[in-house]
Design a protein around this motif. Structure first.
Motif, short mmCIF file in Angstrom:
data_model
loop_
_atom_site.label_atom_id
_atom_site.label_comp_id
_atom_site.label_asym_id
_atom_site.label_seq_id
_atom_site.Cartn_x
_atom_site.Cartn_y
_atom_site.Cartn_z
N PHE A 1 -16.62 -19.92 -23.29
CA PHE A 1 -15.71 -18.85 -22.09
C PHE A 1 -14.92 -17.54 -22.90
N GLN A 2 -15.69 -17.39 -23.24
CA GLN A 2 -15.65 -15.62 -23.84
C GLN A 2 -14.76 -15.54 -24.98
N GLY A 3 -14.18 -16.88 -25.00
CA GLY A 3 -13.18 -16.85 -26.83
C GLY A 3 -12.12 -17.09 -25.87
N VAL B 1 -9.41 1.54 -23.19
CA VAL B 1 -9.14 0.73 -22.28
C VAL B 1 -10.29 -0.24 -21.81
N GLY B 2 -9.62 -1.53 -21.25
CA GLY B 2 -10.73 -2.87 -20.38
C GLY B 2 -10.09 -3.22 -19.22
N ARG B 3 -11.05 -4.25 -18.61
CA ARG B 3 -10.81 -4.54 -17.43
C ARG B 3 -9.88 -4.71 -16.91
N ARG C 1 -18.23 6.49 -25.04
CA ARG C 1 -17.15 5.86 -25.81
C ARG C 1 -16.75 4.69 -25.72
N GLN C 2 -18.15 4.00 -25.94
CA GLN C 2 -17.35 2.56 -26.22
C GLN C 2 -17.73 1.73 -27.51
N ILE C 3 -16.38 1.07 -27.84
CA ILE C 3 -16.41 0.20 -28.95
C ILE C 3 -16.91 -0.76 -29.46
N GLY C 4 -18.02 -1.17 -30.41
CA GLY C 4 -18.00 -2.66 -30.08
C GLY C 4 -19.72 -2.99 -30.88
N SER C 5 -20.07 -3.89 -30.52
CA SER C 5 -21.23 -4.01 -31.46
C SER C 5 -22.31 -3.44 -31.26
N SER C 6 -22.44 -2.68 -29.80
CA SER C 6 -23.31 -2.30 -29.03
C SER C 6 -22.84 -0.75 -28.63
N GLY C 7 -21.83 -0.86 -29.37
CA GLY C 7 -21.08 0.83 -29.25
C GLY C 7 -20.58 1.08 -30.60
N GLY D 1 -10.39 -9.07 -25.76
CA GLY D 1 -10.67 -9.39 -27.56
C GLY D 1 -12.01 -10.11 -27.70
N ALA D 2 -12.93 -10.10 -26.70
CA ALA D 2 -14.44 -10.54 -27.51
C ALA D 2 -14.94 -10.23 -28.80
N ILE D 3 -15.40 -11.15 -29.15
CA ILE D 3 -15.67 -10.85 -30.73
C ILE D 3 -16.61 -9.72 -30.61
N GLN D 4 -17.46 -9.43 -29.53
CA GLN D 4 -18.42 -7.79 -29.47
C GLN D 4 -17.36 -6.66 -29.80
N HIS D 5 -16.43 -7.24 -29.19
CA HIS D 5 -15.67 -5.74 -29.12
C HIS D 5 -14.39 -5.47 -30.32
N LEU D 6 -14.23 -6.85 -30.94
CA LEU D 6 -13.33 -7.15 -32.24
C LEU D 6 -14.15 -6.76 -32.93
N ALA E 1 -1.97 -4.19 -28.93
CA ALA E 1 -2.39 -4.65 -28.15
C ALA E 1 -1.38 -5.12 -26.50
N ILE E 2 -1.39 -4.41 -25.40
CA ILE E 2 -1.40 -4.53 -23.81
C ILE E 2 -1.44 -5.09 -23.10
N ASN E 3 -1.29 -6.63 -23.11
CA ASN E 3 -2.17 -7.57 -22.03
C ASN E 3 -1.43 -8.59 -21.64
N LYS E 4 -1.92 -8.67 -20.35
CA LYS E 4 -0.47 -9.39 -19.68
C LYS E 4 -0.84 -11.01 -19.65
N ASP F 1 -2.45 -15.37 -23.85
CA ASP F 1 -3.42 -15.82 -24.50
C ASP F 1 -4.78 -15.46 -24.96
N ALA F 2 -4.77 -13.85 -24.57
CA ALA F 2 -5.67 -13.28 -25.16
C ALA F 2 -6.36 -12.77 -26.08
N PRO F 3 -7.57 -12.83 -26.95
CA PRO F 3 -7.84 -13.46 -27.72
C PRO F 3 -7.73 -11.92 -28.48
N THR G 1 -35.49 -9.86 -25.86
CA THR G 1 -34.06 -9.85 -25.02
C THR G 1 -32.97 -8.64 -25.16
N ILE G 2 -32.16 -8.60 -24.90
CA ILE G 2 -30.83 -7.84 -24.63
C ILE G 2 -32.15 -6.20 -23.99
N ILE G 3 -32.61 -6.53 -22.78
CA ILE G 3 -33.36 -5.34 -22.27
C ILE G 3 -31.83 -4.34 -21.91
C1 LIG Z 1 -24.80 -8.58 -26.92
C2 LIG Z 1 -23.70 -8.43 -26.89
C3 LIG Z 1 -23.44 -6.99 -26.59
C4 LIG Z 1 -22.04 -6.51 -26.85
N1 LIG Z 1 -21.66 -5.44 -26.59
C5 LIG Z 1 -20.14 -5.09 -26.84
C6 LIG Z 1 -19.42 -3.97 -26.86
O1 LIG Z 1 -19.89 -2.94 -28.14
N2 LIG Z 1 -18.04 -3.06 -26.63
C7 LIG Z 1 -17.52 -4.61 -26.11
O2 LIG Z 1 -16.40 -4.00 -25.83
N3 LIG Z 1 -17.60 -5.14 -25.26
C8 LIG Z 1 -19.01 -6.23 -25.55
N4 LIG Z 1 -20.05 -7.02 -25.18
C9 LIG Z 1 -19.12 -7.29 -24.41
C10 LIG Z 1 -18.70 -8.85 -24.48
O3 LIG Z 1 -18.59 -9.63 -25.02
C11 LIG Z 1 -16.70 -8.41 -23.58
O4 LIG Z 1 -17.22 -9.07 -21.42
C12 LIG Z 1 -15.90 -7.20 -22.98
O5 LIG Z 1 -15.48 -6.63 -24.25
C13 LIG Z 1 -15.15 -8.02 -22.39
O6 LIG Z 1 -14.43 -6.05 -22.11
P1 LIG Z 1 -12.94 -6.31 -21.03
O7 LIG Z 1 -11.87 -6.89 -22.33
O8 LIG Z 1 -12.27 -4.83 -20.89
O9 LIG Z 1 -13.05 -7.16 -20.18
P2 LIG Z 1 -12.41 -8.42 -19.45
O10 LIG Z 1 -12.85 -10.07 -20.79
O11 LIG Z 1 -12.04 -9.00 -17.95
O12 LIG Z 1 -10.78 -8.83 -19.96
C14 LIG Z 1 -9.98 -7.48 -19.40
C15 LIG Z 1 -8.09 -8.04 -20.01
O13 LIG Z 1 -7.15 -7.64 -18.95
C16 LIG Z 1 -6.75 -7.63 -19.03
N5 LIG Z 1 -5.43 -7.46 -17.80
C17 LIG Z 1 -5.83 -7.26 -16.84
N6 LIG Z 1 -4.98 -6.47 -16.29
C18 LIG Z 1 -4.68 -6.98 -16.63
C19 LIG Z 1 -2.92 -5.10 -16.19
N7 LIG Z 1 -2.57 -5.17 -15.05
N8 LIG Z 1 -2.35 -4.89 -17.31
C20 LIG Z 1 -2.76 -5.62 -18.79
N9 LIG Z 1 -3.59 -6.37 -19.43
C21 LIG Z 1 -4.23 -6.88 -17.88
C22 LIG Z 1 -7.22 -9.40 -18.87
O14 LIG Z 1 -6.06 -10.06 -19.56
C23 LIG Z 1 -7.56 -9.62 -19.70
O15 LIG Z 1 -7.12 -9.75 -21.11
C24 LIG Z 1 -21.50 -6.98 -25.48
C25 LIG Z 1 -21.56 -8.62 -25.34
C26 LIG Z 1 -23.16 -9.31 -26.05
C27 LIG Z 1 -23.40 -10.09 -25.10
#
Ligand SMILES: Cc1cc2nc3c(=O)[nH]c(=O)nc-3n(C[C@H](O)[C@H](O)[C@H](O)COP(=O)(O)OP(=O)(O)OC[C@H]3O[C@@H](n4cnc5c(N)ncnc54)[C@H](O)[C@@H]3O)c2cc1C
Ligand SMILES: Nc1ncnc2c1ncn2[C@@H]1O[C@H](COP(=O)(O)O)[C@@H](O)[C@H]1O
Lengths: 324, 253
Positions: A135-137, A212-214, A252-258, A273-278, A289-292, A295-297, B142-144
């Motif tokens: 479940f995404q960590g 910035v994230g989602r 500007r992407q940070i992570g395993s593929s950036g 804080g998915a592992i691929q970002h960390l 970290a600023i997150n609502k 429990d976010a990783p 994979t990862i296309i």
């Molecule tokens: C092979 C592979 C490679 C990948 N490579 C990368 C990579 O290089 N870089 C990368 O980043 N990801 C990568 N990913 C994707 C990664 O697994 C995650 O899906 C991604 O990092 C999630 O991005 P996010 O944290 O922005 O979004 P989410 O996981 O959706 O997180 C959004 C966060 O925002 C918080 N939030 C929402 N609204 C607010 C608010 N108003 N105020 C404060 N906090 C709020 C939520 O609580 C949540 O924790 C890869 C995945 C795979 C499988």
């Protein structure tokens, strides 16, 4: 016996292999397995020497013209033979892109269980179990392999520290293993790896980064983060979904593929804080970290955290920074 | 061209984990579900390929009755029909069982191309697509991040680590695991939603005796690696204190 499958590209050993070796040593201890063997496929004489020098166990080199450039069909065919010959109890690898590409097919061909992305070893000596994120960590799962042997396990990059490797007293022997591969049965024809056009921004040089994230919700909200970047004298960066949506450029992407960065200050806004970002930022000196979601990783790697709505906290930070 | 797309229904992103009493799975009563993100990109890619080359898009899911919701959503976005391997036990099935179930359901369909996501957002094995290819006896990659089809030949751009890529050519039929971001997603239109109601969802029974490769002993909240200093108070207070600590303690400004 535990068989570790090393990874190389262009003859150069993937550093994650050292972590896989450490994981394998810990697994050996837990499961009471006394010997370890390392296999490396392809054109890899120097990498084999490097592995042998560590003295952790016999090194098997698997060379064949069909293995010079990596293709999953070739690796599955070759390594299936090696495994059948060696009959290991466990087969261990790092959870790299290459492992994702061929190990599930290899394990299926041998009718063996595969546990991916393991972060720790648990359970009893006769029945080790593995911890892996789900479940995404958000949750950690303890899983137990079932069915026939050998048990394949891939370990998450960064979960074990390469510097904890217990080196042997002297170098290990290197043994070439002959395999038969029908080159015409390799269906994938790979071309040379390449990078996209040169990056305009090199974030690895930035002293401060606001990422910035989602949680930022929409492209229209980006100025909220940009104002903080400006006030901090920071570069703007993002998690993958932000770049996937085209809100910020891929570079500007940070992570395993950036990009991988280690600035003085990394501020993660609405990033889970998915592992691929960390893996791309956890070497930063100070992480905020600023997150609502409390429990976010991301809070596992943060030095300072604020649990709350970034749309309230970030403008307040900008106001505070502009005061001074 | 006949294309299959594997779609998993997973808990929505905002879901806060709650466990079943035996801790071996989550409490499903509380969950709202959505389409696994990379699978949405795989679906979009299949629709684009159909626009270019003609043919049919068949969406496939293995899971309990509830997964019909994502199949309907995929049909609304433009898929032609759906296959549903239906069984309650599939909600927590591992990659071995899922792939074997899908392979059985797909056996007589003779797809030219099978797309899956690279990883599920729930169990996250990153295995199901590759295992399915092995079971179907077709090549995979994979990862296309890009798919080209010309004169029955397939050429795909595979993502490697750290911003590297590689082109791979292979014959059809083949299976690809799709990475998020390969395209820009489209959403269902009202017309699409209406049309989806008339499209077929064919139910397939789960074959008996499929062998799992692993079993979940227990789920738990992950342990924290590092002690984060959480700064409390109102937004203004917290912001002020954070800036102070960044200046004075961390010397990061
Ligand atoms: C092979 C592979 C490679 C990948 N490579 C990368 C990579 O290089 N870089 C990368 O980043 N990801 C990568 N990913 C994707 C990664 O697994 C995650 O899906 C991604 O990092 C999630 O991005 P996010 O944290 O922005 O979004 P989410 O996981 O959706 O997180 C959004 C966060 O925002 C918080 N939030 C929402 N609204 C607010 C608010 N108003 N105020 C404060 N906090 C709020 C939520 O609580 C949540 O924790 C890869 C995945 C795979 C499988
Ligand atoms: N139950 C399922 N039904 C349909 N597709 C699935 C299912 N489980 C996994 N998949 C597909 O396999 C991919 C990888 O899943 P996983 O191996 O669990 O990471 C997903 O992105 C889906 O495309």
């Amino acid at each position: 016996m535990i068989l570790v499958i090393a990874e190389q590209r262009g003859g150069e050993l993937n550093r994650a292999t050292w972590e896989a070796l450490v994981a394998a040593q810990q697994l050996a201890k837990r499961a009471g397995v006394s010997s370890m063997t390392v296999a490396i496929a392809g054109d890899a004489a120097a990498a084999a020497q490097e592995l042998a020098a560590a003295g952790v166990g016999e090194v098997l080199t698997v060379a064949h013209p069909a293995l010079v450039s990596y293709a999953p069909d070739g690796y599955v065919a070759a390594l299936a033979q090696v495994i059948q010959l060696q009959s290991p109890r466990f087969v261990v690898l790092a959870h790299t892109y290459q492992a994702r590409d061929f190990v599930p097919a290899l394990a299926t061909r041998l009718n063996a269980p595969l546990i991916t992305d393991a972060t720790a070893i648990a359970g009893a000596a006769d029945a080790p179990t593995f911890m892996r994120p789900m479940f995404q960590g958000k949750l950690a799962a303890e899983v137990k392999p079932v069915g026939g042997g050998p048990c394949f396990v891939t370990f998450q990059i960064g979960a074990f520290r390469a510097d904890q490797l217990q080196r042997g007293g002297g170098p290990s022997t290197i043994t070439p293993i002959a395999v038969t591969i029908d080159a015409s049965a390799i269906r994938q024809a790979p071309e040379e790896p390449f990078q996209e056009a040169a990056r305009a921004v090199d974030l690895s040089q930035a002293a401060r980064i606001v990422a910035v994230g989602r949680g930022i919700k929409s492209k229209e909200q980006l100025p909220v983060a940009e104002a903080l970047a400006k006030a901090l004298g920071a570069e703007i960066a993002a998690s993958r979904p932000i770049c996937d949506s085209g809100w910020l450029p891929m570079e500007r992407q940070i992570g395993s593929s950036g990009q991988t960065v280690a600035p003085k200050l990394y501020v993660a806004l609405g990033i889970s804080g998915a592992i691929q970002h960390l893996v791309g930022m956890k070497g930063s000196r100070t992480i905020v970290a600023i997150n609502k979601d409390a429990d976010a990783p991301i809070f596992e790697v943060a030095d300072y955290g604020i649990v709350g709505d970034l749309f309230e906290i970030v403008p307040a930070m900008v106001a505070e920074l502009e005061k001074a | 061209m006949k294309i299959a797309v594997c779609i998993k229904q997973v808990p929505a992103r905002e879901w806060q984990p709650r466990l079943r009493d035996d801790k071996a799975w989550i409490r499903e009563q509380d969950v709202s579900y959505e389409m696994n993100e990379p699978d949405a990109y795989a679906l979009e890619e299949s629709l684009r390929l159909r626009e270019k080359h003609g043919g049919e898009v068949v969406v496939c899911s293995a899971g309990p009755t509830r997964v019909q919701q994502v199949l309907r959503e995929a049909l609304a976005r433009g898929a032609d029909r759906a296959l549903h391997v239906e069984d309650e036990s599939l909600s927590s099935a591992d990659a071995s069982v899922t792939a074997a179930a899908m392979a059985a359901a797909m056996a007589d369909e003779k797809f030219d191309l099978v797309l899956t996501g690279l990883q599920s957002d729930d169990q996250g094995h990153g295995q199901t697509g590759v295992v399915l290819a092995e079971r179907l006896g077709i090549p995979h990659s994979t990862i296309i991040m890009e798919v080209q089809i010309e004169g029955g030949a397939l050429r795909v751009k595979r993502e490697l680590e750290g911003g590297w890529f590689q082109w791979i050519a292979m014959p059809l039929p083949a299976l690809l695991t799709i990475q998020s971001g390969i395209n820009q997603l489209r959403y269902a239109t009202l017309k699409g939603i209406m049309a989806a109601k008339k499209k077929e969802i064919r139910k397939v029974a789960l074959p008996a005796g499929l062998q799992a490769g692993q079993q979940i002993v227990a789920l738990s909240l992950p342990s924290r690696a590092k002690q984060t200093q959480i700064i409390g108070g109102s937004a203004a207070e917290a912001a002020k204190e954070l800036v102070r600590r960044l200046r004075e303690e961390a010397r990061a400004l």
